[in-house]
Design a protein around this motif. Structure first.
Motif, short mmCIF file in Angstrom:
data_model
loop_
_atom_site.label_atom_id
_atom_site.label_comp_id
_atom_site.label_asym_id
_atom_site.label_seq_id
_atom_site.Cartn_x
_atom_site.Cartn_y
_atom_site.Cartn_z
N LEU A 162 0.85 -1.19 0.00
CA LEU A 162 0.00 0.00 0.00
C LEU A 162 0.88 1.24 0.00
CD1 LEU A 162 -2.46 -1.07 2.86
CD2 LEU A 162 -2.85 -1.32 0.41
N LEU A 163 0.48 2.26 -0.73
CA LEU A 163 1.15 3.55 -0.68
C LEU A 163 0.49 4.39 0.40
CD1 LEU A 163 1.61 4.47 -4.46
CD2 LEU A 163 3.20 3.31 -2.93
N ARG A 164 1.30 5.01 1.22
CA ARG A 164 0.74 5.87 2.27
C ARG A 164 -0.05 7.01 1.65
NH1 ARG A 164 5.45 7.61 6.24
NH2 ARG A 164 3.87 9.18 6.65
N ASP A 165 -1.20 7.30 2.24
CA ASP A 165 -2.04 8.38 1.75
C ASP A 165 -1.54 9.69 2.37
OD1 ASP A 165 -4.09 10.09 0.91
OD2 ASP A 165 -5.53 8.45 0.91
N GLU A 166 -0.56 10.29 1.71
CA GLU A 166 0.07 11.49 2.26
C GLU A 166 -0.87 12.69 2.24
OE1 GLU A 166 3.64 11.91 0.03
OE2 GLU A 166 4.47 10.00 0.70
N GLU A 167 -1.84 12.69 1.33
CA GLU A 167 -2.79 13.79 1.28
C GLU A 167 -3.65 13.81 2.53
OE1 GLU A 167 -6.29 15.63 -1.62
OE2 GLU A 167 -5.29 13.73 -2.12
N LEU A 168 -4.19 12.63 2.91
CA LEU A 168 -4.99 12.56 4.13
C LEU A 168 -4.15 12.89 5.36
CD1 LEU A 168 -7.24 9.40 3.62
CD2 LEU A 168 -7.88 11.81 3.42
N GLU A 169 -2.92 12.41 5.40
CA GLU A 169 -2.06 12.68 6.54
C GLU A 169 -1.75 14.17 6.67
OE1 GLU A 169 1.36 10.26 6.02
OE2 GLU A 169 0.32 8.37 6.46
N SER A 170 -1.58 14.85 5.54
CA SER A 170 -1.32 16.29 5.60
C SER A 170 -2.55 17.06 6.08
CB SER A 170 -0.89 16.80 4.22
OG SER A 170 -1.93 16.64 3.27
N ILE A 171 -3.75 16.59 5.70
CA ILE A 171 -4.98 17.26 6.16
C ILE A 171 -5.12 17.10 7.68
CG2 ILE A 171 -7.50 17.20 6.04
CD1 ILE A 171 -7.24 16.40 3.12
N VAL A 172 -4.82 15.89 8.17
CA VAL A 172 -4.94 15.65 9.61
C VAL A 172 -3.92 16.46 10.40
CG1 VAL A 172 -4.69 13.88 11.40
CG2 VAL A 172 -5.92 13.35 9.29
N SER A 173 -2.71 16.56 9.90
CA SER A 173 -1.64 17.25 10.65
C SER A 173 -1.69 18.76 10.51
CB SER A 173 -0.28 16.75 10.17
OG SER A 173 -0.10 17.00 8.79
N ALA A 174 -2.42 19.27 9.51
CA ALA A 174 -2.48 20.72 9.32
C ALA A 174 -3.26 21.39 10.44
CB ALA A 174 -3.10 21.04 7.96
N GLU A 175 -2.87 22.60 10.79
CA GLU A 175 -3.56 23.36 11.84
C GLU A 175 -4.88 23.89 11.29
OE1 GLU A 175 -2.84 27.23 14.76
OE2 GLU A 175 -1.22 26.44 13.50
N PRO A 176 -6.01 23.56 11.90
CA PRO A 176 -7.30 24.03 11.37
C PRO A 176 -7.45 25.53 11.51
CG PRO A 176 -7.60 22.94 13.50
CD PRO A 176 -6.16 22.73 13.12
N THR A 177 -7.96 26.16 10.46
CA THR A 177 -8.14 27.61 10.45
C THR A 177 -9.58 28.03 10.26
OG1 THR A 177 -7.65 27.64 8.08
CG2 THR A 177 -5.80 28.00 9.60
#
Length: 437
Positions: free
Chosen positions: A365-380
């Motif tokens: 499986l390839l890591r879903d880096e897009e989902l991981e970036s959404i989770v780690s981003a600071e919500p604004t």
């Protein structure tokens, strides 16, 4: 010769528009001399005609485009221009292809020195196939900057975009030398091979655990068992080419990422002496090749893995059940896929329970880096909070499926897209070293 087109520049349009203001001034200050208002547009028209005449000249264009390239690779195209008109620079644009990404829509400016100039365009190969770049457009301005003269030239160029072999070139020899299972290299250790080779006399430094005590008693000298690695294993690449695998990761489709990994692992398997086959599927099996062996078969492997991009949902039950029926002996099945929802994952788990009774299965499986970036981003904002919660829920479901796969006894490798090729090759060689087949 291509079609020619002459049209005004922005400067000419602004000059012509300024004629309306001049006409208003004439009407306000000297209405009886209204005919003076005509002088402005006539003067602008005369300047445009004179500038258009100065743009006439001979033109020669040469497009130097690479004939072949790997998907995901960046190459340069050089556009050479020779123009005899009175111009200091020119602009060029090349035909675009959906298989290639070109910055600035394929446009570039060429500074002319001695009637000649060169421009470089960066070509990013985003999909496999045959890209056609058939036309080049060139335009240049007159000395006054009032007129564009544009030419469309036929310059057919073809780029064959191939599966990515760069990981094979970069890692192949290094991994083979490090983990090679040939008897002349490090694999011949402590009987880790699978086939008995011969009895040899014990010498200092040999592992005492491989001493054959019964044979030593009969021969009245210490004899050790020497093994060599099993070489005729079957390696089957099962590649999901459905809709999710056709989506891009860092600009390149998941399918192309895993094909590069399959080529590296396949090269090692053929070099070692194993047999390799390729199966591709989405809603139904698309490819089911026979097994090939020997380094001469690597060209055939390259042809097999050039799998078309699919748009259907993946049907694991149909494809993997058919694969299990075709395999007549224990094999290593390397399954490249993407987990999208729990429903399809349930079908995958059910089918793998059947496969692992006989075969060794490795799921990639390839890591879903897009989902991981959404989770780690600071919500604004409220929308970003909603996206983060949804992404976290999807990642949690994915990890639950991965955990169930591992509990089932399936090897799972989840890796970033830029590390997938060496990770899979190392996992395959570790399986060989431990004689799990």
């Amino acid at each position: 010769r291509g079609a020619a087109l002459i049209y005004p520049t922005r400067r000419a349009v602004l000059l012509a528009a300024a004629g309306a203001l001049f006409a208003l001034l004439v009407a306000a200050l000297a209405a009886d001399r209204w005919y003076l208002a005509i002088a402005w547009p006539l003067g602008v028209a005369a300047l445009i005609i004179a500038d258009a005449v100065r743009t006439r000249g001979r033109i020669a264009v040469d497009a130097n485009v690479p004939a072949t390239a790997f998907v995901g690779e960046q190459r340069e195209a050089r556009i050479s221009l020779r123009l005899s008109a009175a111009a200091q620079d020119a602009e060029v644009a090349v035909d675009r292809s959906p298989l290639i990404s070109i910055p600035n829509d394929g446009r570039a400016r060429i500074a002319l020195a001695g009637e000649a100039g060169v421009a470089s365009l960066s070509l990013s190969m985003v999909r496999r196939g045959v890209a056609q770049l058939e036309k080049v457009w060139v335009r240049w301005r007159g000395p006054l900057g009032l007129v564009w003269r544009q030419r469309e030239l036929e310059r057919p160029n073809t780029i064959h975009i191939l599966p990515d072999l760069r990981p094979t070139h970069r890692h192949g020899i290094r991994l083979f030398e490090r983990f090679a299972v040939d008897g002349t290299l490090k694999q011949l250790l402590r009987g880790e091979g699978s086939d008995f080779d011969a009895l040899v006399e014990f010498r200092a430094g040999m592992d005492r655990r491989v001493i054959d005590w019964k044979s030593s008693a009969r021969a009245t000298k210490l004899l050790v068992r020497q093994f060599y690695a099993d070489r005729n294993n079957q390696i089957c690449f099962a590649i999901d080419c459905g809709r999710q695998m056709s989506e891009p990761v860092a600009g390149v489709a998941r399918l192309d990422r895993v094909i590069a990994a399959a080529l590296l692992t396949g090269w090692l398997a053929l070099r070692i002496g194993d047999r390799v086959s390729v199966t591709a599927f989405d809603s139904c099996p698309r490819l089911a090749s026979g097994f090939v062996t020997g380094m001469a078969a690597f060209a055939e492997l390259q042809r097999l893995v050039a799998i078309d991009y699919g748009s259907d949902e993946t049907n694991y039950t149909f494809a993997l059940t058919e694969l299990n029926a075709r395999l007549q002996r224990r094999s290593l099945i390397i399954l490249f896929t993407e987990l999208t929802d729990r429903i399809s994952a349930r079908f995958l788990l059910t089918t793998l329970r059947l496969l692992i009774r006989t075969h060794l299965v490795l799921v990639v499986l390839l890591r879903d880096e897009e989902l991981e970036s959404i989770v780690s981003a600071e919500p604004t904002s409220a929308d970003s909070v909603t996206r983060a919660i949804t992404a976290a829920s999807l990642l949690k479901e994915r990890q639950q499926v991965v955990a169930e796969l591992r509990q089932l006894g399936v090897d799972v490798i989840e890796t970033p897209h830029d590390e997938v090729a060496p990770r899979i090759a190392e996992a395959y060689l570790e399986i060989k070293r431990r004689d799990r087949l």
